[in-house]
Scaffold this motif. Structure first.
Motif, PDB file in Angstrom:
ATOM      1  N   GLU A  15       0.843  -1.199   0.000  1.00 15.21           N
ATOM      2  CA  GLU A  15       0.000   0.000   0.000  1.00 15.21           C
ATOM      3  C   GLU A  15       0.883   1.255   0.000  1.00 15.21           C
ATOM      4  O   GLU A  15       1.849   1.351   0.749  1.00 15.21           O
ATOM      5  CB  GLU A  15      -0.893  -0.005   1.239  1.00 15.21           C
ATOM      6  CG  GLU A  15      -1.847   1.162   1.324  1.00 15.21           C
ATOM      7  CD  GLU A  15      -2.754   1.075   2.540  1.00 15.21           C
ATOM      8  OE1 GLU A  15      -2.628   0.110   3.319  1.00 15.21           O
ATOM      9  OE2 GLU A  15      -3.595   1.980   2.709  1.00 15.21           O
ATOM     10  N   GLU A  39     -13.305  -6.107 -10.726  1.00  7.17           N
ATOM     11  CA  GLU A  39     -13.227  -6.709  -9.394  1.00  7.17           C
ATOM     12  C   GLU A  39     -13.839  -8.098  -9.453  1.00  7.17           C
ATOM     13  O   GLU A  39     -14.612  -8.412 -10.352  1.00  7.17           O
ATOM     14  CB  GLU A  39     -13.925  -5.807  -8.387  1.00  7.17           C
ATOM     15  CG  GLU A  39     -13.225  -4.461  -8.254  1.00  7.17           C
ATOM     16  CD  GLU A  39     -13.946  -3.501  -7.319  1.00  7.17           C
ATOM     17  OE1 GLU A  39     -14.915  -3.929  -6.669  1.00  7.17           O
ATOM     18  OE2 GLU A  39     -13.534  -2.341  -7.238  1.00  7.17           O
ATOM     19  N   GLN A  81      -3.894   1.696  -3.035  1.00  8.86           N
ATOM     20  CA  GLN A  81      -4.703   1.411  -1.854  1.00  8.86           C
ATOM     21  C   GLN A  81      -5.270  -0.001  -1.994  1.00  8.86           C
ATOM     22  O   GLN A  81      -5.387  -0.510  -3.123  1.00  8.86           O
ATOM     23  CB  GLN A  81      -5.844   2.435  -1.767  1.00  8.86           C
ATOM     24  CG  GLN A  81      -5.346   3.869  -1.654  1.00  8.86           C
ATOM     25  CD  GLN A  81      -6.438   4.902  -1.890  1.00  8.86           C
ATOM     26  OE1 GLN A  81      -7.602   4.567  -2.079  1.00  8.86           O
ATOM     27  NE2 GLN A  81      -6.054   6.167  -1.887  1.00  8.86           N
ATOM     28  N   GLU A  83      -8.147  -1.087  -2.036  1.00  7.69           N
ATOM     29  CA  GLU A  83      -9.315  -1.141  -2.938  1.00  7.69           C
ATOM     30  C   GLU A  83      -8.927  -1.066  -4.419  1.00  7.69           C
ATOM     31  O   GLU A  83      -9.784  -1.234  -5.301  1.00  7.69           O
ATOM     32  CB  GLU A  83     -10.326  -0.037  -2.613  1.00  7.69           C
ATOM     33  CG  GLU A  83      -9.731   1.336  -2.484  1.00  7.69           C
ATOM     34  CD  GLU A  83      -9.403   1.698  -1.046  1.00  7.69           C
ATOM     35  OE1 GLU A  83      -8.917   0.815  -0.291  1.00  7.69           O
ATOM     36  OE2 GLU A  83      -9.594   2.876  -0.688  1.00  7.69           O
ATOM     37  N   ASP A  84      -7.646  -0.851  -4.703  1.00  9.47           N
ATOM     38  CA  ASP A  84      -7.173  -0.919  -6.087  1.00  9.47           C
ATOM     39  C   ASP A  84      -6.977  -2.374  -6.519  1.00  9.47           C
ATOM     40  O   ASP A  84      -6.777  -2.643  -7.713  1.00  9.47           O
ATOM     41  CB  ASP A  84      -5.849  -0.169  -6.260  1.00  9.47           C
ATOM     42  CG  ASP A  84      -5.977   1.331  -6.048  1.00  9.47           C
ATOM     43  OD1 ASP A  84      -5.004   1.956  -5.589  1.00  9.47           O
ATOM     44  OD2 ASP A  84      -7.068   1.880  -6.335  1.00  9.47           O
TER      45      ASP A  84
END
Lengths: 112, 114
Positions: A15, A39, A81, A83-84
């Motif tokens: 991160e 995703e 991050q 969420e990437d």
């Protein structure tokens, strides 16, 4: 025939680090290069795109560069991050075919 | 939610059978694209329709066919199914037929051929 090569197939980063994904296309008539994020279990979604008359485009932490001479284009994600984390696909198309030729995808994992 | 709908969400069938996948594009979009996503092949373009007419074809098998109706929804017909046809099938839509128009993907139909 038309082909888009994508590397690497997997990418693990910490991160906050940067991630770079590279693609090479074969059809010199290609003029549009989108990047999609997928995703797990979800649909591909456009995150950024670039046309052949532009060398670089930025949108917050995401940037795409295009080298028409070398037929290369790259996705750069800064300050990654968790969420990437997803699979990223590059694609290329020409104005007279309308179809997207996708790369084979890069699985990006961002570790906290 | 992209505004593109696909039905059914899941489909399980046997080899040799025929199935129909349905796609409704976003309101106002004239173009519909079909893609096949399998584990070993990635996202493969199948076919593109614009306002009811076929615009471009990819490596679509002869066993597969598609059409776009006057209300702009599209159907992908897969016949004489084989195990290798098991995949996620996405449709996408865009406003016009220009290659630089963003394509919005539907949630996909997962086809399992047993």
């Amino acid at each position: 025939g038309e082909n888009v090569e994508q590397h690497p197939s997997t990418l693990s980063v910490q991160e906050g680090d940067s991630a770079v994904i590279k693609c090479t296309y074969s059809d010199s008539a290609s003029n549009y290069f989108p990047w999609y994020k997928q995703e797990l279990g979800k649909r591909p979604q456009l995150i950024i795109d670039i046309r052949s008359n532009v060398g670089e485009k930025k949108d917050q932490r995401i940037a795409v560069t295009l080298n028409k001479t070398a037929k290369h284009f790259s996705l750069h994600i800064t300050e990654t991050q968790p969420e990437d984390s997803a699979v990223y696909f590059c694609a290329a198309s020409t104005h007279n075919t309308d179809k997207l030729i996708f790369g084979t995808g890069t699985r990006l994992q961002v570790f906290p | 939610d992209s505004g593109v709908t696909q039905t059914p969400k899941h489909l399980i069938t046997a080899t040799g059978q025929r199935v129909t996948l349905r796609c409704s594009p976003r309101s106002g979009d004239l173009s519909v694209y079909w893609y096949q996503q399998s584990l070993d092949q990635g996202l493969q373009f199948l076919i593109h329709y614009y306002n009811g007419e076929e615009r471009a074809k990819g490596n679509i098998l002869e066993r597969f066919s598609a059409q776009q109706f006057p209300d702009l929804h599209s159907e992908l017909n897969l016949s004489s199914l084989e195990l290798g046809d098991s995949a996620l099938y996405f449709c996408a839509s865009s406003v016009e037929g220009q290659n630089y128009n963003e394509q919005f993907f539907g949630p996909g139909t997962r086809l399992t051929v047993l």
